[in-house]
Design a protein around this motif. Sequence first.
Motif, PDB file in Angstrom:
ATOM      1  N   ASP A  27       0.864  -1.179   0.000  1.00  0.00           N
ATOM      2  CA  ASP A  27       0.000   0.000   0.000  1.00  0.00           C
ATOM      3  C   ASP A  27       0.896   1.223   0.000  1.00  0.00           C
ATOM      4  O   ASP A  27       1.704   1.408   0.910  1.00  0.00           O
ATOM      5  CB  ASP A  27      -0.894  -0.017   1.238  1.00  0.00           C
ATOM      6  CG  ASP A  27      -2.076   0.916   1.109  1.00  0.00           C
ATOM      7  OD1 ASP A  27      -2.227   1.555   0.053  1.00  0.00           O
ATOM      8  OD2 ASP A  27      -2.854   1.000   2.065  1.00  0.00           O
ATOM      9  N   ALA A  28       0.780   2.056  -1.022  1.00  0.00           N
ATOM     10  CA  ALA A  28       1.637   3.234  -1.136  1.00  0.00           C
ATOM     11  C   ALA A  28       0.797   4.473  -1.422  1.00  0.00           C
ATOM     12  O   ALA A  28      -0.201   4.410  -2.144  1.00  0.00           O
ATOM     13  CB  ALA A  28       2.649   3.027  -2.251  1.00  0.00           C
ATOM     14  N   TRP A  29       1.207   5.577  -0.853  1.00  0.00           N
ATOM     15  CA  TRP A  29       0.534   6.844  -1.089  1.00  0.00           C
ATOM     16  C   TRP A  29       1.600   7.919  -1.169  1.00  0.00           C
ATOM     17  O   TRP A  29       2.403   8.088  -0.249  1.00  0.00           O
ATOM     18  CB  TRP A  29      -0.447   7.145   0.038  1.00  0.00           C
ATOM     19  CG  TRP A  29      -1.302   8.332  -0.220  1.00  0.00           C
ATOM     20  CD1 TRP A  29      -2.297   8.429  -1.139  1.00  0.00           C
ATOM     21  CD2 TRP A  29      -1.251   9.589   0.451  1.00  0.00           C
ATOM     22  NE1 TRP A  29      -2.873   9.664  -1.086  1.00  0.00           N
ATOM     23  CE2 TRP A  29      -2.239  10.400  -0.104  1.00  0.00           C
ATOM     24  CE3 TRP A  29      -0.463  10.108   1.463  1.00  0.00           C
ATOM     25  CZ2 TRP A  29      -2.464  11.701   0.306  1.00  0.00           C
ATOM     26  CZ3 TRP A  29      -0.689  11.396   1.882  1.00  0.00           C
ATOM     27  CH2 TRP A  29      -1.682  12.179   1.305  1.00  0.00           C
ATOM     28  N   ARG A  31       2.449  12.050  -2.217  1.00  0.00           N
ATOM     29  CA  ARG A  31       1.916  13.381  -2.535  1.00  0.00           C
ATOM     30  C   ARG A  31       3.096  14.319  -2.705  1.00  0.00           C
ATOM     31  O   ARG A  31       3.951  14.429  -1.830  1.00  0.00           O
ATOM     32  CB  ARG A  31       1.011  13.876  -1.425  1.00  0.00           C
ATOM     33  CG  ARG A  31       0.354  15.188  -1.763  1.00  0.00           C
ATOM     34  CD  ARG A  31      -0.657  15.583  -0.754  1.00  0.00           C
ATOM     35  NE  ARG A  31       0.038  16.078   0.435  1.00  0.00           N
ATOM     36  CZ  ARG A  31      -0.573  16.469   1.531  1.00  0.00           C
ATOM     37  NH1 ARG A  31      -1.878  16.364   1.621  1.00  0.00           N
ATOM     38  NH2 ARG A  31       0.109  16.922   2.548  1.00  0.00           N
ATOM     39  N   ALA A  41      -0.444  13.467  -6.976  1.00  0.00           N
ATOM     40  CA  ALA A  41      -0.904  12.552  -5.926  1.00  0.00           C
ATOM     41  C   ALA A  41      -1.067  11.173  -6.539  1.00  0.00           C
ATOM     42  O   ALA A  41      -1.728  11.016  -7.567  1.00  0.00           O
ATOM     43  CB  ALA A  41      -2.214  13.024  -5.327  1.00  0.00           C
ATOM     44  N   ILE A  42      -0.429  10.186  -5.923  1.00  0.00           N
ATOM     45  CA  ILE A  42      -0.502   8.807  -6.410  1.00  0.00           C
ATOM     46  C   ILE A  42      -0.903   7.919  -5.247  1.00  0.00           C
ATOM     47  O   ILE A  42      -0.316   7.998  -4.175  1.00  0.00           O
ATOM     48  CB  ILE A  42       0.850   8.338  -6.973  1.00  0.00           C
ATOM     49  CG1 ILE A  42       1.274   9.213  -8.152  1.00  0.00           C
ATOM     50  CG2 ILE A  42       0.779   6.870  -7.382  1.00  0.00           C
ATOM     51  CD1 ILE A  42       2.666   8.917  -8.645  1.00  0.00           C
ATOM     52  N   GLU A  43      -1.904   7.108  -5.473  1.00  0.00           N
ATOM     53  CA  GLU A  43      -2.326   6.136  -4.475  1.00  0.00           C
ATOM     54  C   GLU A  43      -2.379   4.784  -5.155  1.00  0.00           C
ATOM     55  O   GLU A  43      -2.995   4.636  -6.208  1.00  0.00           O
ATOM     56  CB  GLU A  43      -3.693   6.500  -3.917  1.00  0.00           C
ATOM     57  CG  GLU A  43      -4.121   5.645  -2.776  1.00  0.00           C
ATOM     58  CD  GLU A  43      -5.421   6.111  -2.142  1.00  0.00           C
ATOM     59  OE1 GLU A  43      -6.061   5.273  -1.512  1.00  0.00           O
ATOM     60  OE2 GLU A  43      -5.777   7.278  -2.289  1.00  0.00           O
ATOM     61  N   ALA A  44      -1.721   3.798  -4.567  1.00  0.00           N
ATOM     62  CA  ALA A  44      -1.680   2.470  -5.181  1.00  0.00           C
ATOM     63  C   ALA A  44      -1.817   1.403  -4.114  1.00  0.00           C
ATOM     64  O   ALA A  44      -1.264   1.514  -3.035  1.00  0.00           O
ATOM     65  CB  ALA A  44      -0.366   2.281  -5.923  1.00  0.00           C
ATOM     66  N   ARG A  45      -2.571   0.400  -4.407  1.00  0.00           N
ATOM     67  CA  ARG A  45      -2.681  -0.772  -3.542  1.00  0.00           C
ATOM     68  C   ARG A  45      -2.501  -1.991  -4.433  1.00  0.00           C
ATOM     69  O   ARG A  45      -3.253  -2.200  -5.378  1.00  0.00           O
ATOM     70  CB  ARG A  45      -4.029  -0.829  -2.850  1.00  0.00           C
ATOM     71  CG  ARG A  45      -4.166  -2.088  -2.009  1.00  0.00           C
ATOM     72  CD  ARG A  45      -5.333  -2.044  -1.102  1.00  0.00           C
ATOM     73  NE  ARG A  45      -4.999  -1.113  -0.039  1.00  0.00           N
ATOM     74  CZ  ARG A  45      -5.874  -0.631   0.811  1.00  0.00           C
ATOM     75  NH1 ARG A  45      -7.121  -0.979   0.731  1.00  0.00           N
ATOM     76  NH2 ARG A  45      -5.507   0.201   1.755  1.00  0.00           N
TER      77      ARG A  45
END
Length: 75
Positions: A27-29, A31, A41-45
């Motif tokens: 889980d990465a976030w 900003r 902004a990148i959100e990855a799971r």
Amino acid sequence: MAVEKVNSSSSLAEVVDRILDKGIVVDAWVRVSLVGIELLAIEARIVIASVETYLKYAEAVGLTAQAAVPTIPAV
């Protein structure tokens, strides 16, 4: 009590089998902002698991209700 030394070398197949059996979640976030302005902004799971492991997890947290079995319309 005797101490036994275990050779911990494992093959790639054993590692992949272990990951698919237990599963792994990344889980990465991220900003990036400059002077208070958000530029990126990148959100990855990322979930890596076997289908069986995922379905056990999904059932435990109540996600299987969202995946309803499609019905065949009567003709």
